[in-house]
Design an enzyme around this catalytic site. Structure first.
Site, mmCIF file in Angstrom:
data_model
loop_
_atom_site.group_PDB
_atom_site.id
_atom_site.type_symbol
_atom_site.label_atom_id
_atom_site.label_comp_id
_atom_site.label_asym_id
_atom_site.label_seq_id
_atom_site.Cartn_x
_atom_site.Cartn_y
_atom_site.Cartn_z
ATOM 1 N N LYS A 111 12.504 -63.077 42.192
ATOM 2 C CA LYS A 111 11.671 -62.465 43.236
ATOM 3 C C LYS A 111 12.428 -62.422 44.547
ATOM 4 O O LYS A 111 12.210 -61.545 45.362
ATOM 5 C CB LYS A 111 10.416 -63.313 43.461
ATOM 6 C CG LYS A 111 9.510 -63.405 42.292
ATOM 7 C CD LYS A 111 8.350 -64.339 42.652
ATOM 8 C CE LYS A 111 7.814 -65.058 41.447
ATOM 9 N NZ LYS A 111 8.262 -66.463 41.381
ATOM 10 N N LYS A 154 20.709 -73.034 46.654
ATOM 11 C CA LYS A 154 20.131 -72.449 47.872
ATOM 12 C C LYS A 154 21.062 -72.705 49.063
ATOM 13 O O LYS A 154 21.272 -71.831 49.891
ATOM 14 C CB LYS A 154 18.736 -73.024 48.144
ATOM 15 C CG LYS A 154 17.714 -72.597 47.088
ATOM 16 C CD LYS A 154 16.675 -71.659 47.649
ATOM 17 C CE LYS A 154 15.866 -70.929 46.596
ATOM 18 N NZ LYS A 154 15.065 -71.767 45.723
ATOM 19 N N LYS A 182 20.742 -63.553 38.068
ATOM 20 C CA LYS A 182 19.427 -63.916 37.532
ATOM 21 C C LYS A 182 18.360 -63.049 38.199
ATOM 22 O O LYS A 182 18.364 -62.907 39.428
ATOM 23 C CB LYS A 182 19.153 -65.394 37.841
ATOM 24 C CG LYS A 182 17.736 -65.838 37.537
ATOM 25 C CD LYS A 182 17.430 -67.204 38.151
ATOM 26 C CE LYS A 182 16.020 -67.649 37.870
ATOM 27 N NZ LYS A 182 14.998 -67.590 38.804
HETATM 28 P P1 ADP Z 1 11.832 -66.314 40.724
HETATM 29 O O1 ADP Z 1 13.274 -66.723 40.607
HETATM 30 O O2 ADP Z 1 11.625 -64.902 40.439
HETATM 31 O O3 ADP Z 1 11.220 -66.752 42.025
HETATM 32 P P2 ADP Z 1 10.513 -68.542 39.594
HETATM 33 O O4 ADP Z 1 11.637 -69.446 39.952
HETATM 34 O O5 ADP Z 1 9.239 -68.625 40.353
HETATM 35 O O6 ADP Z 1 11.050 -67.064 39.588
HETATM 36 O O7 ADP Z 1 10.222 -68.735 38.068
HETATM 37 C C1 ADP Z 1 8.942 -68.633 37.454
HETATM 38 C C2 ADP Z 1 9.092 -68.810 35.966
HETATM 39 O O8 ADP Z 1 9.739 -67.659 35.422
HETATM 40 C C3 ADP Z 1 9.977 -69.998 35.589
HETATM 41 O O9 ADP Z 1 9.481 -70.597 34.406
HETATM 42 C C4 ADP Z 1 11.319 -69.400 35.394
HETATM 43 O O10 ADP Z 1 12.149 -70.154 34.576
HETATM 44 C C5 ADP Z 1 10.963 -68.038 34.810
HETATM 45 N N1 ADP Z 1 11.966 -67.071 35.215
HETATM 46 C C6 ADP Z 1 12.157 -66.569 36.442
HETATM 47 N N2 ADP Z 1 13.182 -65.725 36.483
HETATM 48 C C7 ADP Z 1 13.669 -65.701 35.231
HETATM 49 C C8 ADP Z 1 14.750 -65.028 34.632
HETATM 50 N N3 ADP Z 1 15.534 -64.209 35.305
HETATM 51 N N4 ADP Z 1 14.973 -65.242 33.324
HETATM 52 C C9 ADP Z 1 14.185 -66.073 32.612
HETATM 53 N N5 ADP Z 1 13.149 -66.734 33.113
HETATM 54 C C10 ADP Z 1 12.883 -66.575 34.413
#
Ligand code: ADP
Ligand code: TRP
Length: 321
Positions: free
Chosen positions: A192, A110, A189
């Site tokens: 959101k 970040k 990756k």
């Molecule tokens: P984001 O990055 O979209 O905010 P989060 O960090 O809130 O997502 O992740 C929520 C869950 O979804 C976690 O268990 C995370 O590892 C999984 N996750 C999020 N993005 C991915 C991705 N691109 N590939 C695999 N798993 C993901």
């Protein structure tokens, strides 16, 4: 066995969240004591629009319920509705070394992305540790990117247990090794917060727009292509079984594959994959008060378990006098 995981309502839930976390969670409700929650306190580290956070929290609840999470078969609540999460966090801060948090990849990432760091972001893993330890969870299914957060939670549990004697169960991460990080439409990756996601419940036009925007390389139709470096393949394969993946791979390795054709197929594949859940999702959106009721009952149920742990912790650290 207690299985626990949370998801941030920091934006609409996307197919990376679905394959990386939600699908596994929904599966666990049949075979374990499942704790699944929406981490709105964590989302405060990145969302500063209150109205938006409230909307996203409701949407995340509706997404889970529509996709088959059954509040009668599991614990399902919103983190901020159970005040013990924040209370335990404060207690755990006192057993967390600065160095441990300074080494956190997600914090460093970040910073590298020029987010202005605040203390909430720095302390994020401590709140996550509290989430896990409060419910004495054995197994925490998360995506690969959360592995270090689990290690931090274990470290904190160990430090606390060392001072006060066995108190917290040591949680284990459950990471699906077959599932690499799911790429977004730009190849980073899917997240959101990067504006590169394909949400689970998009309108068809928006789904088309997003899929057609998946970035591919500039190879000509007559070239052979590399599925292993292709975002389109990385997303499409999620919806295919082993045989389907092998077939798609073959097509990449022969001249003649048109990315635009593959994208058009993928739109239909995603649309029909989530079709069985779309009706339920619309129905929930029409009854927001029922959804609020489900979440408030979920919080009461979760709080009973949280209180059992906190009674012990408060006593041990000396808050009962
Ligand atoms: P984001 O990055 O979209 O905010 P989060 O960090 O809130 O997502 O992740 C929520 C869950 O979804 C976690 O268990 C995370 O590892 C999984 N996750 C999020 N993005 C991915 C991705 N691109 N590939 C695999 N798993 C993901
Ligand atoms: N940090 C996790 C994520 O971004 C969300 C989370 C918060 C979580 N608390 C948790 C996951 C407890 C598992 C257990 O994905």
């Amino acid at each position: 066995m207690r299985v626990l995981s949370g998801i941030q309502p920091s934006g609409s839930l996307h197919i990376g969240n679905f394959f990386g976390m939600m699908r596994q969670m929904i599966g666990w409700q049949e075979k374990s004591e499942l704790y699944c929650f929406i981490v709105n306190l964590h989302a405060l580290t990145s969302v500063t629009d209150g109205q938006l956070l409230a909307i996203n929290t409701m949407e995340a609840a509706m997404d889970f319920l529509a996709l088959g999470l059954d509040p009668d078969k599991c614990y399902f609540w919103v983190q901020g509705d159970v005040p013990e999460h924040a209370e335990l966090t404060w207690i755990l801060h006192n057993h967390t070394s600065m160095g441990l948090l300074e080494r956190s990849h997600s914090y460093k990432d970040k910073l590298a992305r020029h987010f202005t760091p605040n203390h909430g972001l720095f302390a994020y893993p401590v709140l996550m540790a509290a989430d896990i330890l409060l419910y004495q969870a054995n197994l925490v299914p998360v995506g690969k990117d959360q592995k270090q957060h689990l290690e931090i939670a274990r470290d904190i549990a160990g430090a606390f247990n060392h001072v006060y004697g066995e108190t917290f169960v040591m949680p284990e991460a459950a990471i699906d090794k077959t599932l690499a990080t799911i790429p977004g439409i730009d190849g980073q990756k899917m997240s959101k917060s990067y504006g590169n996601a394909i949400d689970i419940f998009l309108e068809k036009d928006e789904l088309k727009r997003r899929v057609m925007a998946i970035v591919t390389d500039a190879k000509a139709v007559s070239d052979v292509k590399d599925p292993d470096t292709c975002n389109l393949f990385g997303i499409y394969r999620l919806f295919l079984d082993a045989e389907g993946q092998a077939e798609l791979r073959e097509r990449y390795l022969k001249p003649g594959l048109k990315y635009s054709e593959v994208k058009k197929e993928l739109i239909e594949v995603i649309w029909s994959f989530f079709a069985p859940f779309r009706e339920k999702r619309l129905e929930l959106a029409r009854k927001p008060n029922e959804v609020r009721q489900i979440m408030s009952e979920g919080a009461i149920k979760a709080r009973k378990v949280a209180t059992i742990t906190m009674d012990v912790v408060r006593e041990k650290v000396g808050l009962i006098y």
